[in-house]
Enzyme design. Structure first.
Site, PDB file in Angstrom:
ATOM      1  N   LEU A 232       0.723  -1.183   0.057  1.00  0.00           N
ATOM      2  CA  LEU A 232       0.027  -0.193   0.074  1.00  0.00           C
ATOM      3  C   LEU A 232       0.891   1.307  -0.204  1.00  0.00           C
ATOM      4  O   LEU A 232       0.458   2.156  -0.770  1.00  0.00           O
ATOM      5  CB  LEU A 232      -0.969   0.089   1.381  1.00  0.00           C
ATOM      6  CG  LEU A 232      -1.869   1.059   1.040  1.00  0.00           C
ATOM      7  CD1 LEU A 232      -2.886   0.934   0.125  1.00  0.00           C
ATOM      8  CD2 LEU A 232      -2.847   1.134   2.707  1.00  0.00           C
ATOM      9  N   SER A 233       2.044   1.375   0.665  1.00  0.00           N
ATOM     10  CA  SER A 233       2.753   2.550   0.885  1.00  0.00           C
ATOM     11  C   SER A 233       3.251   2.966  -0.520  1.00  0.00           C
ATOM     12  O   SER A 233       3.918   3.931  -0.879  1.00  0.00           O
ATOM     13  CB  SER A 233       3.738   2.416   1.760  1.00  0.00           C
ATOM     14  OG  SER A 233       4.722   1.140   1.315  1.00  0.00           O
ATOM     15  N   LYS A 234       3.498   1.985  -1.339  1.00  0.00           N
ATOM     16  CA  LYS A 234       3.922   2.376  -2.777  1.00  0.00           C
ATOM     17  C   LYS A 234       3.113   2.767  -3.885  1.00  0.00           C
ATOM     18  O   LYS A 234       3.147   2.924  -4.904  1.00  0.00           O
ATOM     19  CB  LYS A 234       4.930   1.127  -3.329  1.00  0.00           C
ATOM     20  CG  LYS A 234       5.920   0.759  -2.302  1.00  0.00           C
ATOM     21  CD  LYS A 234       6.864   2.053  -2.203  1.00  0.00           C
ATOM     22  CE  LYS A 234       8.218   1.458  -1.362  1.00  0.00           C
ATOM     23  NZ  LYS A 234       9.118   2.428  -1.134  1.00  0.00           N
ATOM     24  N   THR A 235       1.610   2.736  -3.260  1.00  0.00           N
ATOM     25  CA  THR A 235       0.656   3.223  -4.219  1.00  0.00           C
ATOM     26  C   THR A 235      -0.048   4.687  -4.301  1.00  0.00           C
ATOM     27  O   THR A 235       0.033   5.073  -3.094  1.00  0.00           O
ATOM     28  CB  THR A 235      -0.483   2.082  -4.409  1.00  0.00           C
ATOM     29  OG1 THR A 235      -1.125   2.524  -3.274  1.00  0.00           O
ATOM     30  CG2 THR A 235       0.082   0.869  -4.238  1.00  0.00           C
TER      31      THR A 235
END
Length: 299
Positions: A232-235
């Site tokens: 999630l942190s990369k989206t």
């Protein structure tokens, strides 16, 4: 290096990088590490890992700390900033260079591309004005360890990673070196973080051995994923958590840590929720893989 802090039975930490505001995935890591430290009767520290200046977002570190405070997650000792600790990293680097365990490398990513980016021998044809420094990894270097959540792990570091960078060509300290030095200096006994860093752990164990530092215990928490199974942190969907409305995000993180939702259903404020959480938290319930998708986080 300074004299390491004497380690009690449990010292944990949350170590965010100031590349943006805290999102649901980073809150999961913060809350999980805090719960495990409190469950063990230990101390919980916060360290801002801000050695990667090109990726740092101005003001993000302060907003992250303010958000942690709004969620009731207060460190037991003053916050440490990596950008103030260059002398410690330099001392460790000098030690590794003096013993031949590290070496200056003029290879670029381009020349290593043919080998998948893995460095096994210097192939640069000319010196660079900005060489990196790498740790020397001998052939057949196999690292094994037991992760408290993810189970037994093994990695052939020479084959899968190669000689890895500990000071970058742009002069920045590599994450692997900084985190090892800091964990030892702060007396960290238990490293609790997201499973995206599981692959880094064998490199850090190698550095601990090379520097004669103690090896902490490891526990890698499940990652929050988007609808496509990406971290999630990369989206783009990784919206910051709302410090003005912390209870929903804390309850979501609690569920993704495998804990019973009903235990916090009647908690009316942050102090009460954290008290209720400590009373029933069971580390054995933490899953290796989280299930939350973006849709669930928006409710």
């Amino acid at each position: 290096m300074s004299t390491p802090v004497p380690a009690p039975s449990y010292r944990g930490r949350f170590a965010p990088s100031p590349t943006g505001d805290l999102h649901a995935g980073s809150l999961l890591a913060a809350f999980g590490s805090w719960l495990l430290a409190r469950h063990a009767g230990g101390r919980w520290l916060v360290r801002v890992e801000d050695v990667d200046a090109p990726r740092e977002v101005p003001g993000a570190a302060q907003r992250q700390l303010q958000t942690l405070a709004a969620f009731g997650l207060h460190p037991d000792e003053p916050v440490v900033f990596q950008h103030q600790r260059g002398a410690l990293y330099q001392a460790a680097l000098d030690q590794l260079l003096s013993t031949g365990q590290a070496f200056v490398c003029h290879c670029s990513r381009t020349v290593l591309a043919a080998n998948g980016g893995i460095h096994r021998a210097c192939v640069a044809t000319a010196p660079r004005p900005d060489p990196a420094v790498r740790l020397r990894v001998e052939d057949g270097t196999l690292i094994t360890f037991d992760d408290a959540i993810q189970g037994p792990q093994r990695q052939d570091v020479a084959r899968d990673v190669g000689d890895f960078v500990i000071r970058r060509a742009d002069g920045c300290w590599a994450y692997q070196l900084a985190v090892v030095v800091d964990d030892a200096d702060q007396g960290i006994t238990d490293v609790v973080r997201g499973a995206d860093l599981l692959d880094s752990t064998p490199r850090q164990i190698l550095l601990q051995r090379a520097l004669g530092l103690p090896q902490p215990r490891y526990a890698h928490l499940p990652l929050l994923l988007d609808a496509h199974g990406r971290k999630l942190s990369k989206t783009d969907a990784a919206h910051p958590v709302d410090p003005n409305n912390p209870l929903p995000a804390l309850r979501t993180a609690w569920r993704e840590l495998g804990q019973p939702a009903e235990a916090l259903a009647t908690s009316l404020d942050v102090p009460g929720l954290l008290t209720d959480a400590q009373a029933v938290f069971d580390p054995r319930r933490i899953p290796a893989t989280a299930s939350t998708k973006v849709a669930a986080l928006q409710h």
